[in-house]
Design a protein around this motif. Sequence first.
Motif, PDB file in Angstrom:
ATOM      1  N   ASP A  27      21.144 -17.279  33.415  1.00  0.00           N
ATOM      2  CA  ASP A  27      19.916 -16.953  33.907  1.00  0.00           C
ATOM      3  C   ASP A  27      19.990 -15.712  35.050  1.00  0.00           C
ATOM      4  N   GLY A  28      21.389 -15.316  34.812  1.00  0.00           N
ATOM      5  CA  GLY A  28      22.218 -14.099  34.906  1.00  0.00           C
ATOM      6  C   GLY A  28      21.477 -13.993  36.702  1.00  0.00           C
ATOM      7  N   THR A  29      22.723 -15.457  37.385  1.00  0.00           N
ATOM      8  CA  THR A  29      23.296 -15.676  38.437  1.00  0.00           C
ATOM      9  C   THR A  29      24.584 -15.232  38.628  1.00  0.00           C
ATOM     10  N   LEU A  30      24.998 -14.975  37.765  1.00  0.00           N
ATOM     11  CA  LEU A  30      26.688 -15.313  38.234  1.00  0.00           C
ATOM     12  C   LEU A  30      26.960 -14.424  39.642  1.00  0.00           C
ATOM     13  N   ASN A  31      26.825 -13.761  40.536  1.00  0.00           N
ATOM     14  CA  ASN A  31      26.852 -12.713  41.725  1.00  0.00           C
ATOM     15  C   ASN A  31      26.831 -14.302  42.594  1.00  0.00           C
ATOM     16  N   ASP A  32      25.914 -15.864  42.500  1.00  0.00           N
ATOM     17  CA  ASP A  32      26.058 -16.510  43.330  1.00  0.00           C
ATOM     18  C   ASP A  32      27.075 -17.384  43.073  1.00  0.00           C
ATOM     19  N   ILE A  33      28.148 -17.113  42.327  1.00  0.00           N
ATOM     20  CA  ILE A  33      29.603 -17.999  41.757  1.00  0.00           C
ATOM     21  C   ILE A  33      30.584 -17.470  42.005  1.00  0.00           C
ATOM     22  N   GLY A  43      25.084  -9.794  31.445  1.00  0.00           N
ATOM     23  CA  GLY A  43      24.230  -9.399  31.149  1.00  0.00           C
ATOM     24  C   GLY A  43      24.203  -7.797  32.111  1.00  0.00           C
ATOM     25  N   LYS A  44      24.945  -8.484  33.672  1.00  0.00           N
ATOM     26  CA  LYS A  44      24.491  -6.943  34.634  1.00  0.00           C
ATOM     27  C   LYS A  44      25.716  -7.119  35.274  1.00  0.00           C
ATOM     28  N   ASN A  45      26.083  -8.399  35.423  1.00  0.00           N
ATOM     29  CA  ASN A  45      27.684  -8.155  36.452  1.00  0.00           C
ATOM     30  C   ASN A  45      28.307  -9.071  35.813  1.00  0.00           C
ATOM     31  N   ILE A  46      29.662  -9.064  36.431  1.00  0.00           N
ATOM     32  CA  ILE A  46      30.885  -9.576  35.143  1.00  0.00           C
ATOM     33  C   ILE A  46      31.587  -9.795  36.538  1.00  0.00           C
ATOM     34  N   LYS A  47      32.410 -10.787  36.149  1.00  0.00           N
ATOM     35  CA  LYS A  47      33.324 -12.300  36.943  1.00  0.00           C
ATOM     36  C   LYS A  47      34.612 -12.668  36.218  1.00  0.00           C
ATOM     37  N   ILE A  48      35.852 -11.565  36.690  1.00  0.00           N
ATOM     38  CA  ILE A  48      36.803 -11.791  35.867  1.00  0.00           C
ATOM     39  C   ILE A  48      37.612 -12.439  35.782  1.00  0.00           C
ATOM     40  N   MET A  49      38.566 -13.605  34.568  1.00  0.00           N
ATOM     41  CA  MET A  49      38.880 -14.931  34.941  1.00  0.00           C
ATOM     42  C   MET A  49      40.658 -14.386  35.158  1.00  0.00           C
ATOM     43  N   GLU A 100      22.683   0.891  26.392  1.00  0.00           N
ATOM     44  CA  GLU A 100      22.488   1.352  24.418  1.00  0.00           C
ATOM     45  C   GLU A 100      21.649  -0.260  24.232  1.00  0.00           C
ATOM     46  N   ASN A 101      20.355  -0.744  25.405  1.00  0.00           N
ATOM     47  CA  ASN A 101      20.280  -2.177  25.196  1.00  0.00           C
ATOM     48  C   ASN A 101      20.276  -3.112  24.115  1.00  0.00           C
ATOM     49  N   ARG A 102      22.099  -3.534  24.190  1.00  0.00           N
ATOM     50  CA  ARG A 102      22.699  -4.512  23.972  1.00  0.00           C
ATOM     51  C   ARG A 102      22.854  -5.299  24.674  1.00  0.00           C
ATOM     52  N   GLU A 103      22.277  -6.074  26.063  1.00  0.00           N
ATOM     53  CA  GLU A 103      22.775  -6.824  26.988  1.00  0.00           C
ATOM     54  C   GLU A 103      23.491  -7.706  27.046  1.00  0.00           C
ATOM     55  N   PHE A 104      24.759  -8.029  27.944  1.00  0.00           N
ATOM     56  CA  PHE A 104      25.978  -8.818  26.798  1.00  0.00           C
ATOM     57  C   PHE A 104      25.551  -9.948  27.968  1.00  0.00           C
ATOM     58  N   LYS A 105      25.429 -11.105  27.400  1.00  0.00           N
ATOM     59  CA  LYS A 105      25.773 -12.420  28.195  1.00  0.00           C
ATOM     60  C   LYS A 105      26.973 -13.042  27.652  1.00  0.00           C
TER      61      LYS A 105
END
Length: 424
Positions: free
Chosen positions: A313-319, A201-207, A260-265
Motif C-alpha cells: 500500500d506504500g505506507t511502510l513509514n507508518d510501521i 516503492g519509495k520507503n525502506i525499513k531495515i531488518m 529507472e521506472n522500476r518501482e520496487f515493492k
Amino acid sequence: MKVLIIGGGGREHAIAWKVAQSPKVLKLYCAPGNAGIAEIAECVDIGVMDFDSQVEFARSKEIDLVIVGPDDPLVAGAADAFINAGIRVFGPEKKAACLEGSKSFSKDLMKKYAIPTAAYETFDSAEDALAYLETAKMPVVLKADGLALGKGVLICSTLEEAKDGVRTLMLDKQFGSAGDRIVVEEFMVGREVSVLSFVDGKNIKIMTSAQDHKRAQDGDRGLNTGGMGTFSPSPFYTGEIDAFCKKHIYQATVDAMLSENREFKGIIFFGLMLTNEGPKVLEYNARFGDPETQVVLPRMKNDIVEVFEACIDGTLNDIDLQFEDNAAVCVVLASDGYPEHYEKGFPIKGLEHFKGKNGYYAFHAGSKFDKEGIPVTNGGRVLGVTALGDNLKEARANAYEAVKWVDFENKYMRHDIGKAIDEA
C-alpha cells in the motif's frame, strides 16, 4: 484473511510460521509446500513456476494475499500474474526483480547512481572475456549474469583458474543460459554481511543483520551451496556501518529503481562486503534470503502480515519495525554429497522433540511425506535447525544441541557455523 505462499523451502517454512501467528490470518495455503509447512498450512500441489494454476487456485479460494518466496518465479513475473488478475501480492514485479535477475543490470545501476560496489566489466562472449583476463589483476570473481541457485559465482585466484571459470560458465554452460553473459569483478577483501529490508516503492525499513556460510565444508572449504547455516545479528555490522549504508546504499537503491521506472515493492536483500574502504554491495536479492530468513524472522516482533500490506500500500513509514534484543543461529542439516550428488527418501526421525520448545525451530527445506505419511528427505538441504539465545554464543550452543535431536541416514552439517562470533 486467506493467504497463499508460493514456494516449498526453508525460507517459505519460516515465512509460513511467522504468517500463521498473525491474528489477521484465517486460512493459510502453500504451493507446493513441504512436510514441515503442512503442519501449519494446507499444501497444494502446484509448482512455483505454474502461474496460471496459481492464479486459478487463488481465484477459486478467494485468496486475499499472495506471498511469493523464491527468486525464479519473481524474476519470471509471478507478481505481475497476480496483479493482472486483481489479486494482492507481496513481491516485486518482473521489471523490479531484475535487480536480482541480472547481475549486469544491478552493477550498471550501482555505477550510474554511485552506489559503492566492486569494479567490474561485463562480457557477452567468451573470447572477449578471456582476452580481458590476460591483463586483469588476480584474484577476480566471475558471476553468471542470470539466476544460478546462488552457485553461479566463481572466485579465481590465478589466470588459469579464471580462464577455466569462463569456459565453465560461457562454453560448458554449467548454469545454462544464466552464463550467456558474465560479470568479471575485482575481488573484495572483508567480512560479508547480509541485511534484509522491506520496501514499499519509495520507503525502506531495515531488518536485523545476518551472516551466511556458503561453502559446503568446515573451514569454508568445498563448493558453494545455497547456504549451510547463518547467524543474526552480525557483530561486525556496527552502528557506524549502518549509518553509512542508510546514507549511501539502502535508500539510494530504492531511489535509483524508482528513477529507472522500476518501482520496487517487496524485500531487498543487500549482500554487503565490509572492506577497508567502507561497505560495498556484493549483490542484491529481490526476496528473503535462505537460510537468513530462518534467523531473522524468529527475532522479529511485528505482525508480518501488517508489514507486507504496508509494503503493497506504500505506507511502510507508518510501521515501527522492531526486533528482539537477542540472537539466533541456524545450522543446516543437509544430505551428504550436497551440493553435487546425494540420495533422498530417508525417514527423518526426532522432529517431535521440537514440539512445544520455545526458541527452537526445525524449518523444513527439503522434505516430503512418503506413502505412509512419514516425513522423508527430499533435497540437498533438508532442515534448518534454528535456536535463539540471549547472545550469539548462547544461540550457537543451543542450535548445536538441537541438531542432536533429529536424525536421518545421510545427515551432514558444518560444525563451525558462527565461527566468526569468536573473532568479533
